[in-house]
Design a protein around this motif. Structure first.
Motif, PDB file in Angstrom:
ATOM      1  N   LEU A 134      -8.517  13.627  13.690  1.00 47.07           N
ATOM      2  CA  LEU A 134      -8.417  12.286  14.241  1.00 47.07           C
ATOM      3  C   LEU A 134      -6.948  11.896  14.387  1.00 47.07           C
ATOM      4  O   LEU A 134      -6.546  11.292  15.420  1.00 47.07           O
ATOM      5  CB  LEU A 134      -9.172  11.307  13.337  1.00 47.07           C
ATOM      6  CG  LEU A 134      -9.392   9.904  13.867  1.00 47.07           C
ATOM      7  CD1 LEU A 134     -10.144   9.920  15.194  1.00 47.07           C
ATOM      8  CD2 LEU A 134     -10.125   9.060  12.853  1.00 47.07           C
ATOM      9  N   ALA A 135      -6.173  12.211  13.390  1.00 47.64           N
ATOM     10  CA  ALA A 135      -4.746  11.883  13.438  1.00 47.64           C
ATOM     11  C   ALA A 135      -4.080  12.602  14.610  1.00 47.64           C
ATOM     12  O   ALA A 135      -3.289  12.001  15.358  1.00 47.64           O
ATOM     13  CB  ALA A 135      -4.076  12.256  12.115  1.00 47.64           C
ATOM     14  N   PHE A 136      -4.392  13.922  14.789  1.00 55.26           N
ATOM     15  CA  PHE A 136      -3.819  14.664  15.927  1.00 55.26           C
ATOM     16  C   PHE A 136      -4.283  14.057  17.259  1.00 55.26           C
ATOM     17  O   PHE A 136      -3.501  13.945  18.204  1.00 55.26           O
ATOM     18  CB  PHE A 136      -4.181  16.148  15.881  1.00 55.26           C
ATOM     19  CG  PHE A 136      -3.296  16.940  14.964  1.00 55.26           C
ATOM     20  CD1 PHE A 136      -1.910  16.907  15.117  1.00 55.26           C
ATOM     21  CD2 PHE A 136      -3.830  17.750  13.989  1.00 55.26           C
ATOM     22  CE1 PHE A 136      -1.099  17.651  14.286  1.00 55.26           C
ATOM     23  CE2 PHE A 136      -3.014  18.498  13.164  1.00 55.26           C
ATOM     24  CZ  PHE A 136      -1.645  18.458  13.296  1.00 55.26           C
ATOM     25  N   ILE A 141      -3.013  11.001  22.064  1.00 53.95           N
ATOM     26  CA  ILE A 141      -3.261   9.881  22.972  1.00 53.95           C
ATOM     27  C   ILE A 141      -2.016   9.009  23.051  1.00 53.95           C
ATOM     28  O   ILE A 141      -1.613   8.568  24.132  1.00 53.95           O
ATOM     29  CB  ILE A 141      -4.492   9.070  22.518  1.00 53.95           C
ATOM     30  CG1 ILE A 141      -5.759   9.895  22.690  1.00 53.95           C
ATOM     31  CG2 ILE A 141      -4.594   7.765  23.281  1.00 53.95           C
ATOM     32  CD1 ILE A 141      -6.985   9.274  22.088  1.00 53.95           C
ATOM     33  N   MET A 142      -1.392   8.762  21.924  1.00 54.15           N
ATOM     34  CA  MET A 142      -0.193   7.932  21.911  1.00 54.15           C
ATOM     35  C   MET A 142       0.945   8.638  22.670  1.00 54.15           C
ATOM     36  O   MET A 142       1.705   8.012  23.413  1.00 54.15           O
ATOM     37  CB  MET A 142       0.235   7.624  20.459  1.00 54.15           C
ATOM     38  CG  MET A 142      -0.672   6.617  19.804  1.00 54.15           C
ATOM     39  SD  MET A 142      -0.297   6.323  18.069  1.00 54.15           S
ATOM     40  CE  MET A 142       1.350   5.780  18.115  1.00 54.15           C
ATOM     41  N   ALA A 143       1.018   9.926  22.441  1.00 54.66           N
ATOM     42  CA  ALA A 143       2.091  10.688  23.117  1.00 54.66           C
ATOM     43  C   ALA A 143       1.894  10.642  24.617  1.00 54.66           C
ATOM     44  O   ALA A 143       2.855  10.488  25.386  1.00 54.66           O
ATOM     45  CB  ALA A 143       2.111  12.121  22.617  1.00 54.66           C
ATOM     46  N   LYS A 144       0.696  10.787  25.099  1.00 55.57           N
ATOM     47  CA  LYS A 144       0.411  10.728  26.525  1.00 55.57           C
ATOM     48  C   LYS A 144       0.664   9.338  27.055  1.00 55.57           C
ATOM     49  O   LYS A 144       1.221   9.156  28.135  1.00 55.57           O
ATOM     50  CB  LYS A 144      -1.048  11.165  26.755  1.00 55.57           C
ATOM     51  CG  LYS A 144      -1.472  11.135  28.174  1.00 55.57           C
ATOM     52  CD  LYS A 144      -0.816  12.280  28.891  1.00 55.57           C
ATOM     53  CE  LYS A 144      -1.400  12.375  30.295  1.00 55.57           C
ATOM     54  NZ  LYS A 144      -0.693  13.078  31.205  1.00 55.57           N
ATOM     55  N   PHE A 146       2.644   7.023  25.850  1.00 55.82           N
ATOM     56  CA  PHE A 146       4.065   6.653  25.836  1.00 55.82           C
ATOM     57  C   PHE A 146       4.898   7.629  26.659  1.00 55.82           C
ATOM     58  O   PHE A 146       6.104   7.472  26.765  1.00 55.82           O
ATOM     59  CB  PHE A 146       4.607   6.597  24.392  1.00 55.82           C
ATOM     60  CG  PHE A 146       4.016   5.454  23.594  1.00 55.82           C
ATOM     61  CD1 PHE A 146       4.214   4.137  24.011  1.00 55.82           C
ATOM     62  CD2 PHE A 146       3.303   5.673  22.435  1.00 55.82           C
ATOM     63  CE1 PHE A 146       3.701   3.089  23.264  1.00 55.82           C
ATOM     64  CE2 PHE A 146       2.808   4.633  21.715  1.00 55.82           C
ATOM     65  CZ  PHE A 146       3.000   3.327  22.095  1.00 55.82           C
ATOM     66  N   GLY A 147       4.261   8.613  27.159  1.00 56.24           N
ATOM     67  CA  GLY A 147       4.912   9.600  28.016  1.00 56.24           C
ATOM     68  C   GLY A 147       5.794  10.565  27.255  1.00 56.24           C
ATOM     69  O   GLY A 147       6.749  11.091  27.793  1.00 56.24           O
ATOM     70  N   TRP A 148       5.473  10.758  26.004  1.00 59.93           N
ATOM     71  CA  TRP A 148       6.248  11.718  25.200  1.00 59.93           C
ATOM     72  C   TRP A 148       5.942  13.132  25.614  1.00 59.93           C
ATOM     73  O   TRP A 148       6.752  14.019  25.434  1.00 59.93           O
ATOM     74  CB  TRP A 148       5.942  11.575  23.720  1.00 59.93           C
ATOM     75  CG  TRP A 148       6.313  10.223  23.144  1.00 59.93           C
ATOM     76  CD1 TRP A 148       7.230   9.370  23.586  1.00 59.93           C
ATOM     77  CD2 TRP A 148       5.730   9.659  22.017  1.00 59.93           C
ATOM     78  NE1 TRP A 148       7.314   8.267  22.816  1.00 59.93           N
ATOM     79  CE2 TRP A 148       6.366   8.412  21.786  1.00 59.93           C
ATOM     80  CE3 TRP A 148       4.725  10.030  21.104  1.00 59.93           C
ATOM     81  CZ2 TRP A 148       6.054   7.580  20.747  1.00 59.93           C
ATOM     82  CZ3 TRP A 148       4.444   9.192  20.062  1.00 59.93           C
ATOM     83  CH2 TRP A 148       5.094   7.970  19.886  1.00 59.93           C
ATOM     84  N   ILE A 149       4.793  13.335  26.144  1.00 57.93           N
ATOM     85  CA  ILE A 149       4.384  14.659  26.544  1.00 57.93           C
ATOM     86  C   ILE A 149       4.214  14.629  28.071  1.00 57.93           C
ATOM     87  O   ILE A 149       3.671  13.677  28.606  1.00 57.93           O
ATOM     88  CB  ILE A 149       3.055  15.097  25.914  1.00 57.93           C
ATOM     89  CG1 ILE A 149       2.908  14.716  24.458  1.00 57.93           C
ATOM     90  CG2 ILE A 149       2.882  16.594  26.084  1.00 57.93           C
ATOM     91  CD1 ILE A 149       1.629  15.094  23.861  1.00 57.93           C
ATOM     92  N   GLY A 150       4.578  15.683  28.713  1.00 53.15           N
ATOM     93  CA  GLY A 150       4.504  15.661  30.168  1.00 53.15           C
ATOM     94  C   GLY A 150       3.325  16.399  30.721  1.00 53.15           C
ATOM     95  O   GLY A 150       3.450  17.075  31.697  1.00 53.15           O
ATOM     96  N   PHE A 151       2.241  16.338  30.285  1.00 58.73           N
ATOM     97  CA  PHE A 151       1.085  17.038  30.902  1.00 58.73           C
ATOM     98  C   PHE A 151       0.145  16.116  31.569  1.00 58.73           C
ATOM     99  O   PHE A 151      -0.017  14.990  31.483  1.00 58.73           O
ATOM    100  CB  PHE A 151       0.323  17.970  29.994  1.00 58.73           C
ATOM    101  CG  PHE A 151      -0.184  17.421  28.682  1.00 58.73           C
ATOM    102  CD1 PHE A 151      -1.454  16.918  28.568  1.00 58.73           C
ATOM    103  CD2 PHE A 151       0.610  17.449  27.543  1.00 58.73           C
ATOM    104  CE1 PHE A 151      -1.910  16.477  27.368  1.00 58.73           C
ATOM    105  CE2 PHE A 151       0.123  17.015  26.360  1.00 58.73           C
ATOM    106  CZ  PHE A 151      -1.126  16.516  26.259  1.00 58.73           C
TER     107      PHE A 151
END
Length: 151
Positions: A134-136, A141-144, A146-151
């Protein structure tokens, strides 16, 4: 047996009456009446004594009666001792059964305790897996978002 027969000296009584001047016919009648009265009282006294003796004999315990009571007491003692012995045996048997049951329950309790510990550990592990997953997921979701991840 006692006898209440009393000897009455009617001839002596007759002679004394004659000496005292009582006419012969009257002295004879008085002596006969005196003897009859003495005989009657003697018989009555004898009957009273016999009734008393009979009543006393009925009240007195004989040796046989005492022996019967002693035998009955011994019988009761023997029965009591037998029952006591049987109760002791039964109590010991119940104690042994209880000890066996208690040991069996302790074994079962330990087995259940071990099973519960294993189940708790499994649930902890499963819960930890879910929490990490759940944490991952939340981080992804947060990374996507906030745009931390570019996929």
């Amino acid at each position: 047996m006692l006898t209440a027969a009393a000897r009455v000296d009617t001839l002596g009584y007759f002679d004394r009456l004659m000496t005292a001047g009582v006419p012969e016919a009257q002295a004879r009648v008085q002596a006969e009446l005196f003897r009859e009265q003495a005989d009657f009282q003697g018989r009555e006294l004898q009957q009273t004594i016999e009734k008393y003796d009979e009543a006393r004999r009925k009240e007195i315990a004989t040796r046989g009666d005492v022996q019967d009571v002693r035998l009955e007491i011994e019988k009761v003692r023997a029965e009591t001792e037998k029952i006591r012995s049987e109760l002791k045996t039964d109590i010991e048997k119940v104690r042994a059964e209880l000890k066996t049951d208690i040991e069996k329950l302790r074994g079962e309790t330990e087995k259940i305790r071990a099973e519960l510990k294993a189940d708790i550990e499994k649930v902890r592990y499963d819960l930890l897996k879910w929490q990490i997953g759940l944490a991952f997921g939340i981080v992804a979701i947060m990374a996507k978002g906030f745009g931390w991840i570019g996929f």
